[in-house]
Design an enzyme around this catalytic site. Structure first.
Site, PDB file in Angstrom:
ATOM      1  N   GLU A 101       0.839  -1.182   0.000  1.00  0.00           N
ATOM      2  CA  GLU A 101       0.000   0.000   0.000  1.00  0.00           C
ATOM      3  C   GLU A 101       0.869   1.225   0.000  1.00  0.00           C
ATOM      4  OE1 GLU A 101      -3.172  -1.971   3.042  1.00  0.00           O
ATOM      5  OE2 GLU A 101      -1.971  -0.273   3.631  1.00  0.00           O
ATOM      6  N   CYS A 343      -1.781   1.526   8.519  1.00  0.00           N
ATOM      7  CA  CYS A 343      -0.869   0.529   7.961  1.00  0.00           C
ATOM      8  C   CYS A 343      -1.528  -0.811   7.660  1.00  0.00           C
ATOM      9  CB  CYS A 343       0.250   0.234   8.961  1.00  0.00           C
ATOM     10  SG  CYS A 343       1.084   1.679   9.478  1.00  0.00           S
TER      11      CYS A 343
HETATM   12  N1  SAH Z   1       7.521  -0.148  11.449  1.00  0.00           N
HETATM   13  C1  SAH Z   1       7.551   1.282  11.554  1.00  0.00           C
HETATM   14  C2  SAH Z   1       6.591   1.965  10.598  1.00  0.00           C
HETATM   15  C3  SAH Z   1       5.203   1.569  10.913  1.00  0.00           C
HETATM   16  S1  SAH Z   1       3.837   2.553  10.549  1.00  0.00           S
HETATM   17  C4  SAH Z   1       7.218   1.683  12.979  1.00  0.00           C
HETATM   18  O1  SAH Z   1       6.897   0.808  13.768  1.00  0.00           O
HETATM   19  O2  SAH Z   1       7.326   2.867  13.306  1.00  0.00           O
HETATM   20  C5  SAH Z   1       3.951   4.096  11.275  1.00  0.00           C
HETATM   21  C6  SAH Z   1       3.190   4.295  12.570  1.00  0.00           C
HETATM   22  O3  SAH Z   1       1.811   3.913  12.496  1.00  0.00           O
HETATM   23  C7  SAH Z   1       3.808   3.525  13.703  1.00  0.00           C
HETATM   24  O4  SAH Z   1       3.976   4.376  14.807  1.00  0.00           O
HETATM   25  C8  SAH Z   1       2.750   2.475  13.974  1.00  0.00           C
HETATM   26  O5  SAH Z   1       2.856   1.995  15.277  1.00  0.00           O
HETATM   27  C9  SAH Z   1       1.477   3.248  13.687  1.00  0.00           C
HETATM   28  N2  SAH Z   1       0.276   2.405  13.544  1.00  0.00           N
HETATM   29  C10 SAH Z   1       0.193   1.127  13.096  1.00  0.00           C
HETATM   30  N3  SAH Z   1      -1.071   0.677  13.151  1.00  0.00           N
HETATM   31  C11 SAH Z   1      -1.819   1.687  13.648  1.00  0.00           C
HETATM   32  C12 SAH Z   1      -3.209   1.824  13.963  1.00  0.00           C
HETATM   33  N4  SAH Z   1      -4.075   0.841  13.770  1.00  0.00           N
HETATM   34  N5  SAH Z   1      -3.621   3.015  14.466  1.00  0.00           N
HETATM   35  C13 SAH Z   1      -2.746   4.033  14.657  1.00  0.00           C
HETATM   36  N6  SAH Z   1      -1.431   3.956  14.382  1.00  0.00           N
HETATM   37  C14 SAH Z   1      -0.965   2.795  13.900  1.00  0.00           C
END
Ligand code: SAH
Length: 364
Positions: A101, A343
């Protein structure tokens, strides 16, 4: 279960994996003038032309050779969702059938691209759907560059001003390719996005954070914290067992000292798990005296029906409590909630539909 649709695409080299110097030396090795690399870069990165046949200022022999040796990207659009707030999400199919995505987030005068760095994810954070189908593979630098070019091409203003590695995957678990992609996003003859407009978000892989500190890049670093004590963080993020807070926070302080760059801590608020005033005080305490920022993100949708975001008032109270410690703290505006933009959500809903046999393949 139905077979996965994989189309047999001959896997040619992706020209988007090369930087200008690499392309120049390759062309020279073919016995042609190296300056053609600059022309090719202008076609791809300034004009958005990916078809070698249309690069009219190149000699015919070079165009043929390029066609034989290279593809210029190979993603296909599988699905797209447009949110009422302008956020647009694209589900892209890669040459080997893997799906990622990529999201475009327009805001006054800027367009931010949210880039995926891996197909799937190994880290299985409880609240994130990217890991639902496990890990498949790393993306190449060229594939990440293609995401960015694709978002730029699709944007109304034909521009991409910011890039955040916050799509599926853990960027620092695909360190070399992500760093190459960052340099190509940043390159003047590449996408020409200023380093300070490029953000890497990590779940906290300490050795890679240390390595990143030595790269001499002015990029933004975000660290996904999501809890201020090890018990809660290990519950939400299994990676915490390997890299616990007591080591992670000092590693981030070292990063700040070495690079002079502020770190942003992301904190997803989940009701009843990490959103109480006591949690806010713990967070303030572990970050006190640290020149950093905190970004609070109310949980977006659910992998687990037991996980829900707090009420608005609880989020506001949490913010105020953290602010008392002197750490700057903001609440992230939620974007694209109506289009499964967190994500992995669109991919996961797509895979569920495909597995349920309800999806009819559309060509775009
Ligand atoms: N692996 C990296 C990038 C991930 S995505 C990381 O962990 O930072 C970026 C952000 O979106 C991260 O802080 C992740 O924890 C957050 N995220 C993932 N799923 C989410 C959700 N359902 N609601 C809110 N934030 C979310």
């Amino acid at each position: 279960m139905p077979e996965e649709k994989t189309e047999k695409v001959p896997l040619k080299n992706n020209i988007l994996d090369r930087d200008a110097a690499q392309l120049a030396s390759l062309i020279a090795s073919w016995g042609m003038p190296a300056f053609h690399a600059r022309q090719i870069f202008t076609w791809i990165y300034q004009r958005g032309v990916m078809d070698f046949g249309a690069m009219s200022d190149l000699p015919a022999g070079l165009r043929q050779r390029l066609n034989k040796e290279f593809c210029a990207g190979a993603v296909r659009l599988e699905e797209t969702r447009m949110s009422a707030d302008g956020t647009e999400k694209f589900l892209l199919r890669l040459a080997d059938g893997g799906m990622i995505e990529t999201v475009s987030i327009p805001a006054s005068g800027r367009v931010t691209g949210c880039i995926s760095s891996q197909v799937g994810c190994k880290f299985a954070c409880r609240f994130c759907v990217s890991g639902t189908f496990g890990f498949r593979r790393n993306l190449s630098a060229g594939e990440m560059i293609e995401e960015a070019l694709y978002l730029r091409h699709r944007s109304a203003a034909k521009s991409l001003t910011h890039a955040v590695f916050m799509g599926s995957g853990e960027p620092l678990d695909n360190y070399d390719n992500v760093l190459r992609a960052v340099r190509m996003l940043n390159a003047k003859d590449g996408l020409n996005i200023g380093a300070r407009r490029i953000t890497i978000s990590t779940n906290g892989l300490i050795p890679q954070i240390r390595r990143l500190a030595g790269e001499g890049l002015q990029i933004e670093l975000s660290v996904s914290l999501h809890a201020a004590d090890d018990r809660t963080r290990s519950l939400l993020m299994p990676v915490n067992k390997r890299y616990p807070l007591k080591d992670l926070v000092p590693a981030c302080r070292e990063y700040r000292q070495k690079t002079g760059r502020q770190v942003t801590f992301e904190y997803v608020l989940i009701r009843g798990i990490n959103s109480s005033l006591a949690d806010a005080r713990k967070l303030g305490k572990i970050l006190r005296g640290f020149d950093c920022k905190v970004n609070l993100i109310p949980l977006n949708a659910q992998t687990d029906p037991g996980l829900v975001p707090p009420e608005r008032s609880e989020t506001a109270a949490f913010r105020q409590e953290v602010a008392k410690s002197g750490v700057p703290v903001t609440i992230r505006q939620q974007r694209g909630e109506d289009i499964e933009a967190a994500c992995g959500q669109l991919r996961s809903s797509y895979e569920r539909r495909v597995h349920a046999g309800r999806h009819h393949h559309e060509r775009h």
